[in-house]
Motif scaffolding. Structure first.
Motif, PDB file in Angstrom:
ATOM      1  N   ASN A   2      30.180 -56.418  93.144  1.00 59.44           N
ATOM      2  CA  ASN A   2      29.573 -55.354  91.172  1.00 59.44           C
ATOM      3  C   ASN A   2      30.582 -55.247  90.732  1.00 59.44           C
ATOM      4  O   ASN A   2      31.822 -54.623  91.703  1.00 59.44           O
ATOM      5  CB  ASN A   2      28.567 -55.031  91.386  1.00 59.44           C
ATOM      6  N   LYS A   3      30.680 -54.979  89.566  1.00 59.70           N
ATOM      7  CA  LYS A   3      32.044 -54.579  89.590  1.00 59.70           C
ATOM      8  C   LYS A   3      31.895 -52.944  89.498  1.00 59.70           C
ATOM      9  O   LYS A   3      30.657 -52.531  89.852  1.00 59.70           O
ATOM     10  CB  LYS A   3      32.376 -54.593  87.129  1.00 59.70           C
ATOM     11  N   LYS A   4      33.062 -52.397  88.670  1.00 59.85           N
ATOM     12  CA  LYS A   4      33.185 -50.158  88.788  1.00 59.85           C
ATOM     13  C   LYS A   4      31.986 -50.470  88.277  1.00 59.85           C
ATOM     14  O   LYS A   4      31.853 -50.388  86.840  1.00 59.85           O
ATOM     15  CB  LYS A   4      34.677 -50.641  88.556  1.00 59.85           C
ATOM     16  N   PHE A   5      31.465 -49.234  88.415  1.00 67.64           N
ATOM     17  CA  PHE A   5      30.565 -48.796  87.625  1.00 67.64           C
ATOM     18  C   PHE A   5      31.211 -48.289  86.019  1.00 67.64           C
ATOM     19  O   PHE A   5      30.370 -48.961  85.265  1.00 67.64           O
ATOM     20  CB  PHE A   5      30.134 -47.458  88.005  1.00 67.64           C
ATOM     21  N   LEU A   8      31.211 -51.175  83.500  1.00 66.09           N
ATOM     22  CA  LEU A   8      30.251 -52.141  82.901  1.00 66.09           C
ATOM     23  C   LEU A   8      29.938 -51.492  81.280  1.00 66.09           C
ATOM     24  O   LEU A   8      30.516 -50.252  81.014  1.00 66.09           O
ATOM     25  CB  LEU A   8      28.926 -50.878  84.041  1.00 66.09           C
ATOM     26  N   LYS A  11      24.834 -50.502  78.009  1.00 67.30           N
ATOM     27  CA  LYS A  11      23.206 -50.580  78.466  1.00 67.30           C
ATOM     28  C   LYS A  11      23.515 -50.368  79.740  1.00 67.30           C
ATOM     29  O   LYS A  11      22.823 -50.356  81.064  1.00 67.30           O
ATOM     30  CB  LYS A  11      23.125 -52.075  77.686  1.00 67.30           C
ATOM     31  N   ASP A  12      24.210 -51.638  80.838  1.00 69.05           N
ATOM     32  CA  ASP A  12      23.724 -51.597  82.016  1.00 69.05           C
ATOM     33  C   ASP A  12      24.263 -50.167  83.137  1.00 69.05           C
ATOM     34  O   ASP A  12      23.642 -50.332  84.036  1.00 69.05           O
ATOM     35  CB  ASP A  12      25.556 -52.242  82.851  1.00 69.05           C
ATOM     36  N   ILE A  15      21.038 -48.463  82.538  1.00 70.27           N
ATOM     37  CA  ILE A  15      20.426 -49.467  83.903  1.00 70.27           C
ATOM     38  C   ILE A  15      20.365 -48.359  84.968  1.00 70.27           C
ATOM     39  O   ILE A  15      19.260 -48.274  85.785  1.00 70.27           O
ATOM     40  CB  ILE A  15      19.722 -50.493  83.068  1.00 70.27           C
ATOM     41  N   LEU A  16      21.720 -48.842  85.563  1.00 67.43           N
ATOM     42  CA  LEU A  16      21.455 -48.851  86.778  1.00 67.43           C
ATOM     43  C   LEU A  16      21.382 -47.179  86.732  1.00 67.43           C
ATOM     44  O   LEU A  16      21.083 -46.817  87.737  1.00 67.43           O
ATOM     45  CB  LEU A  16      22.471 -49.244  87.147  1.00 67.43           C
ATOM     46  N   GLY A  19      18.218 -46.484  87.820  1.00 73.79           N
ATOM     47  CA  GLY A  19      18.019 -46.364  88.968  1.00 73.79           C
ATOM     48  C   GLY A  19      18.420 -46.041  89.816  1.00 73.79           C
ATOM     49  O   GLY A  19      17.903 -45.500  90.930  1.00 73.79           O
ATOM     50  N   TYR A  20      19.800 -45.530  90.049  1.00 71.70           N
ATOM     51  CA  TYR A  20      20.330 -44.830  90.796  1.00 71.70           C
ATOM     52  C   TYR A  20      19.101 -43.263  91.111  1.00 71.70           C
ATOM     53  O   TYR A  20      19.708 -42.682  92.197  1.00 71.70           O
ATOM     54  CB  TYR A  20      21.400 -44.159  90.761  1.00 71.70           C
ATOM     55  N   MET A  23      16.827 -43.010  92.904  1.00 71.53           N
ATOM     56  CA  MET A  23      16.523 -43.884  94.360  1.00 71.53           C
ATOM     57  C   MET A  23      16.853 -42.330  95.288  1.00 71.53           C
ATOM     58  O   MET A  23      16.510 -42.177  96.255  1.00 71.53           O
ATOM     59  CB  MET A  23      17.510 -45.003  94.858  1.00 71.53           C
TER      60      MET A  23
END
Lengths: 297, 306
Positions: A2-5, A8, A11-12, A15-16, A19-20, A23
């Motif tokens: 995956n690309k470096k955070f 990104l 929007k990505d 979202i991520l 998610g993190y 978690m």
């Protein structure tokens, strides 16, 4: 992959990030109760009951551990659990690997029959009473055999091992049969060393499973001296009846209940720590063993 | 012609067995015999469900009573309650619990640093190594009237005696203990998924959600389906161990499920035949559910089931 955070899109990232965060909260929800239990187990029973847990070292004591370690039932339960878990995992994994070997041969005569024979038992069985009566009739009640023998064959593990064996290159078998090795020799000298990761995982599995179970012991072992750790824990943690020896020297009922509460925490730590300490060392096998097995199975 | 073919097949099988006798005698025999004795013999014992079992007469000697044991269960006032408890506990458990490991795996897959990923996995898997008894013990401690949860809330509710709280406690503790471990399979499948596909998707300008939907989920779809069927097929064989450990005399209205009922009937009350009938009733429903779910999934999944 995956690309470096930081690279990104906005929007990505949102979202991520969410998610993190979720978690992370889940991981916290796992860790916090565990740490709470560990700290509480080191508390002075009086402080624990009046103020709850405290990070002030002056409020800590080893009282709970002293009593847990002096307790005969816990010690005996520990030894029993080790005995049952070791013998069960050896027997079960041995029998399971043995059965998986012929089944991994695609040309085995009767392969279909044997497969069906084992798989049916995953979905259908006699149920509690018929099994109990059988074990009783075989005079296995109140012996270690009732715990380790009836569940020794694990169909799911047979499937895992079978698939793992199939992934071993067939040339190995051809080579050893050219050298005149029998199946037994080939299995023992060639296949087993190659399949160490899956064997380690299966042993860990069966060991943990037996260590943590209590039902079979509850119904088949009436003699309290045979009881595994989980049954001893059950009477302390759930039925709320600590062994009289643990709290006998305490005079007042209030003191006694305070101590009983503390004992729960120390008992949890003493009984869970061995597995929790062992488990990170096995993590490397999860990758190689479980994962290969589970994908193909 | 047919016959000859058959005969030659039979004789070649015999030759095979003769040549490879070790496979049968050394390798297969132990597991075969153990399964025959400890799994197949008890299936014969199911006959007990249709008899009035008398220990002195044995299973064969006892008198037939037909389906009396079953009709007694179905017409008993407890029947609907226990059946509903069993169904609700496992269906809600499946609906709440099933997606969590999938989501965890999809997120874990998006973590770039191997070290961070490993450490999070280490935490997520840990509860799997805690026993049911310890887990339930912790639940009792945390939810007791003087426990930490009540201290935080400033109340003194005894959650373990509330039937209406039982299901949430059971399901939440199950997710706490098992979700991380259940994600291991999906994580493994995802790490094998094609990297080129993801890279191509990124070049095509797909955002994270699209990548997950079109690359990650298809990669684990077949495992998701199989897991779902297997778990749905276990609806009625719900974990006895945890339900029994979390049971208190006060929460029985919600916590008495068929497996705990079977245990009490058979081993505590000694009503062998009735207990066996209830157990058999339970497994039959289980098999029906398994077949139904398998059928439904096949419909939606291009004919792919178990």
């Amino acid at each position: 992959m995956n690309k470096k955070f930081s690279k990104l899109s906005k929007k990505d990232q949102i979202i991520l990030g969410l998610g993190y965060l979720l978690m992370g909260l889940f991981a916290l929800a796992i860790i916090v109760p565990l740490i709470f239990v560990i700290i509480a187990s080191f508390m002075d029973p009086n402080v624990l009951n009046s103020k709850g847990i405290s990070f002030n070292v002056a409020h800590w004591s080893l009282d709970g551990y002293h009593r847990v370690l002096e307790n005969k039932m816990i010690g005996k339960g520990f030894l029993n659990s080790i005995l049952y878990s070791v013998s069960f995992s050896m027997l079960s994994v041995g029998v399971t690997l043995f059965a998986a070997y012929p089944l991994s041969k695609l040309d085995l005569a009767g392969r279909r029959f044997f497969n069906t024979f084992f798989v049916i038992t995953m979905f259908f069985g006699g149920g509690l009473m018929p099994t109990y009566l059988l074990i009783n009739k075989l005079h296995m009640v109140n012996t270690i055999w009732a715990i380790i023998v009836p569940n020794a064959v694990n169909v799911w593990n047979i499937i895992l091992a079978r698939t793992y064996f199939q992934s071993v290159p067939g040339e190995l078998r051809e080579a050893s049969s050219v050298d005149g090795a029998s199946d037994v020799l080939h299995f023992y000298r060639i296949l087993m060393p190659v399949c160490k990761p899956i064997i380690a995982v299966l042993i860990l599995w069966q060991f943990v499973g037996m260590w943590n179970s209590y039902f079979d012991a509850m119904i088949y072992l009436e003699d309290s001296w045979l009881q595994p750790l989980q049954l001893v824990l059950r009477s302390i943690l759930i039925q709320n009846t600590p062994d009289p020896g643990m709290v006998a020297d305490i005079q007042s009922a209030a003191e006694m209940s305070k101590l009983a509460e503390l004992l729960k925490y120390s008992t949890i730590v003493v009984s869970s720590l061995p597995l929790l300490i062992m488990y990170p060392f096995f993590q490397k096998y999860f990758d190689s063993g479980v994962m290969v097995g589970s994908i193909k199975g | 012609m047919e016959k000859r073919k058959k005969r030659s097949k039979n004789s070649s099988s015999l030759m095979y067995i003769k040549k490879n006798w070790q496979l049968y005698v050394v390798f297969m025999m132990p597991a075969f015999l153990l399964t025959l004795v400890f799994k197949y013999l008890p299936i014969g014992g199911i006959l007990m469900a249709f008899k009035a079992y008398n220990p002195r007469l044995g299973i064969w000697g006892s008198n037939w009573v037909g389906v009396k044991n079953f009709s007694r269960f179905i017409s008993s006032p407890d029947f609907a309650g226990y059946l509903l408890n069993t169904l609700k506990l496992s269906i809600y458990g499946l609906l709440w619990g099933f997606p969590v490991p999938v989501i965890l795996a999809l997120l874990l897959n998006r973590i770039n640093s191997k070290k961070v990923k490993k450490n999070i996995q280490l935490v997520l898997y840990a509860p799997n190594f805690i026993s049911v008894i310890v887990l339930c013990g912790m639940v009792f401690i945390f939810l007791s009237p003087i426990g930490p949860v009540n201290k935080i809330l400033g109340t003194s509710i005894n959650f373990m005696t509330m039937p209406e709280a039982f299901r949430s406690i059971y399901i939440a503790s199950g997710i706490w203990q098992g979700a991380g471990w259940a994600s291991i399979m999906y994580t493994a499948a995802l790490s094998n998924a094609s990297q080129e596909l993801t890279e191509a998707a990124i070049i095509d300008g797909a955002d994270v959600l699209r990548q997950i939907r079109h690359v990650d989920i298809p990669a684990i779809k077949s495992i998701i389906v199989i897991q779902f069927i297997l778990q749905a097929g276990n609806i009625m064989s719900l974990g006895f161990e945890k339900a029994y450990a979390l049971q208190t005399s006060m929460n029985i209205p919600a916590s008495e499920i068929i497996p705990t009922y079977v245990y009490k009937l058979g081993l505590q009350l000694g009503d062998y035949s009735f207990s066996t009938a209830v157990g058999l009733f339970n497994s039959v429903i289980n098999v029906i559910l398994l077949l139904m779910v398998n059928g439904i999934v096949k419909q939606f999944n291009e004919g792919e089931g178990l």
